[in-house]
Design a protein around this motif. Structure first.
Motif, mmCIF file in Angstrom:
data_model
loop_
_atom_site.group_PDB
_atom_site.id
_atom_site.type_symbol
_atom_site.label_atom_id
_atom_site.label_comp_id
_atom_site.label_asym_id
_atom_site.label_seq_id
_atom_site.Cartn_x
_atom_site.Cartn_y
_atom_site.Cartn_z
ATOM 1 N N ALA A 35 0.818 -1.215 0.000
ATOM 2 C CA ALA A 35 0.000 0.000 0.000
ATOM 3 C C ALA A 35 0.852 1.267 0.000
ATOM 4 C CB ALA A 35 -0.932 0.000 1.211
ATOM 5 N N GLN A 40 -3.603 3.830 -4.443
ATOM 6 C CA GLN A 40 -4.825 3.186 -3.960
ATOM 7 C C GLN A 40 -5.624 2.612 -5.126
ATOM 8 O OE1 GLN A 40 -6.836 5.527 -1.022
ATOM 9 N NE2 GLN A 40 -8.756 4.410 -1.198
ATOM 10 N N LEU A 43 -3.991 -0.639 -6.139
ATOM 11 C CA LEU A 43 -4.256 -1.705 -5.173
ATOM 12 C C LEU A 43 -5.652 -2.273 -5.363
ATOM 13 C CD1 LEU A 43 -3.210 -3.312 -2.754
ATOM 14 C CD2 LEU A 43 -4.151 -1.560 -1.253
ATOM 15 N N GLU A 47 -6.643 -6.155 -6.405
ATOM 16 C CA GLU A 47 -7.624 -6.959 -5.680
ATOM 17 C C GLU A 47 -8.643 -7.568 -6.634
ATOM 18 O OE1 GLU A 47 -9.731 -8.759 -2.558
ATOM 19 O OE2 GLU A 47 -7.692 -7.943 -2.701
ATOM 20 N N ALA A 256 -10.071 -0.751 -3.038
ATOM 21 C CA ALA A 256 -8.831 -0.884 -2.259
ATOM 22 C C ALA A 256 -9.121 -0.784 -0.766
ATOM 23 C CB ALA A 256 -7.826 0.180 -2.681
#
Length: 480
Positions: A35, A40, A43, A47, A256
């Motif tokens: 992170a 963000q 990320l 995911e 995120a």
């Protein structure tokens, strides 16, 4: 030393437990580092790619490791056991050989369909190792059957630690999501090569050949495994599907936040893992040899443990997010508490399904899971466009709660256990109040004090209500 030398089963259990905790825990430990090195938005995109890999691994794995447990596990003859293992292994290699070119050919089309999700090279790096997901699961399952706990530990934790080390290196050098996926690809590919080599050596002990194929075994495995694979797809409806809908209706940045909260909620599952690894296979023996009353008391003790750990994690997760995560992720604190509640309800379902499993009501359990998942998915589709992330969380809590209620009714009707429902209701009320207090905006010091106070209160009240029962040593364990 004498305890260790006389307890190979306990040593194996410790190795299996450690490997599972490490495999699941590495992603949690790596989260703050990742992170702090990617945006963000990136990320959140990572995911979403992970959830895509999750569902494809269920499909390509075909649950063939379950066929290994079923058909090879029942064999007493070691030669026959090796032969069946070799045949199922060869079947997984055939699946991989078919899946690999399909992934290669279709990755560009998927990338063109959703270019904002991933480009072609990212999809190839992510998905190509999944072609051999079934093979990995089967060989690792064979290690467990042959009690090769050390080998299992080295190959599973080795892959996780290698991927973590490579991820640290590439992020330190300033690379992004593609490099993270490349680190995963390298570690997965190395594991596949090692597992193929080890299993081929085992196969050569059968008929002098390294590759075995049996049409009859394939005809047995596929019908047996398809319903199990379908169960895995059903589970995805409440553990992966919601992230796709969230990405479509909010943003990768919101996703995120959800991913960070989900990783910290994983701490509850990790903390429950040691007890569950002991109790889950033991509870049927308790029911048969010690009776319904003792089994019910032990189940109630497991619920006390779950409540105590849930309260503890609800207080500690926001503190850890504040300490470890960048400022832009601080909104994940309350989301984490909500997802810890979801995780607790899921763990609760696994603890109270004993009656249904004891009476082999697995088909009815599948119907319950399917119904709860279906209604949960409908709620997610309806509520997320209106309420965003709150809609997802409400849908998950409602679906998991309905699943627990139906599972409890089924288990009690199949094999009633004398639970102290009134006392458990008081315990649940105390737990709920403690969790609600964790949502207050306390300072870190007060939050830590409240964590100790509320967790202790749950245990003390449970003790006063006589809900805690410690397992007595069994005759076979007294010599250890």
């Amino acid at each position: 030393m004498k305890l260790l030398s006389l307890s190979p089963a306990l040593k194996n259990m410790a190795l299996y437990g450690s490997s599972i905790v490490l495999m699941k825990g590495v992603s949690l430990f790596m989260l703050p580092y990742i992170a702090n090195h990617i945006s963000q938005h990136e990320l959140g995109r990572l995911e979403l790619l992970s959830t895509f890999a999750m569902i494809l691994s269920v499909i390509l794995g075909l649950s063939l490791h379950e066929a290994l447990y079923r058909f090879a596990g029942a064999e007493q003859d070691p030669h026959q056991k090796r032969r069946i293992t070799g045949e199922i292994f060869t079947l997984t290699m055939i699946v991989g050989a078919i899946a690999l070119p399909i992934i290669w050919l279709f990755s560009p089309f998927i990338s063109e369909w959703k270019p904002e999700y991933a480009d072609t090279i990212e999809l190839e790096l992510l998905l190509m190792p999944l072609a051999f997901e079934g093979m990995v699961a089967v060989v690792l399952a064979s290690f467990r059957m042959r009690e090769k706990a050390k080998l299992f530990f080295y190959l599973t934790t080795g892959r996780a630690l290698l991927q973590a080390a490579l991820t640290v290196i590439v992020l330190y050098q300033g690379y992004g999501v593609t490099a993270i996926l490349f680190a995963g690809f390298i570690s997965a590919a190395l594991q596949v090569v090692v597992l193929v080599y080890l299993q081929s050596k085992q196969n050569k002990k059968v008929r002098g050949t390294g590759y075995l194929f049996n049409k009859e075994m394939a005809a047995l495995c596929i019908p047996y495994c398809l319903p199990l694979m379908a169960s895995g797809l059903v589970a995805f409806g409440l553990n992966g599907f919601e992230r796709w809908i969230l990405a479509e209706n909010t943003s990768f940045s919101d996703l995120a936040l959800y991913a960070v909260a989900l990783k910290f909620a994983l701490a509850l599952t990790l903390l429950m893992q040691p007890f569950c690894m002991w109790w889950m296979p033991k509870r049927f023996d308790y029911l048969q040899s010690r009776g319904e009353k003792i089994t019910a008391k032990m189940t109630q003790s497991s619920l006390v443990l779950l409540c105590g750990l849930t309260v503890l994690v609800c207080y500690l997760a926001p503190v850890l997010i504040e300490w470890l995560m960048p400022e832009s992720y601080q909104q994940a604190k309350n989301i984490a508490v909500a997802l810890i509640i979801v995780s607790a309800i899921k763990e609760l379902n696994e603890l109270i399904n004993l009656g249904a499993l004891a009476e082999k009501q697995t088909k009815k359990l599948l119907w319950i899971n399917t119904l709860a998942t279906g209604l949960g998915m409908i709620a997610i589709l309806v509520l997320t466009p209106i309420y965003g992330m709150s809609g997802v969380i409400i849908s998950l809590i409602l679906a998991q709660t309905m699943r627990v209620i139906l599972t409890f009714i089924l288990s009690q009707s199949a094999h009633p256990l004398p639970y102290s429902l009134g006392k458990l209701s008081v315990l649940l009320l105390i737990t709920s109040v403690s969790i609600a207090l964790s949502l207050s905006s306390f300072s870190v010091g007060i939050q830590l004090m409240m964590a100790a106070l509320c967790t202790t209160s749950v245990v003390i009240f449970a003790s006063q209500l006589q809900l805690i029962t410690l397992p007595k040593n069994e005759q076979g364990e007294k010599c250890l």
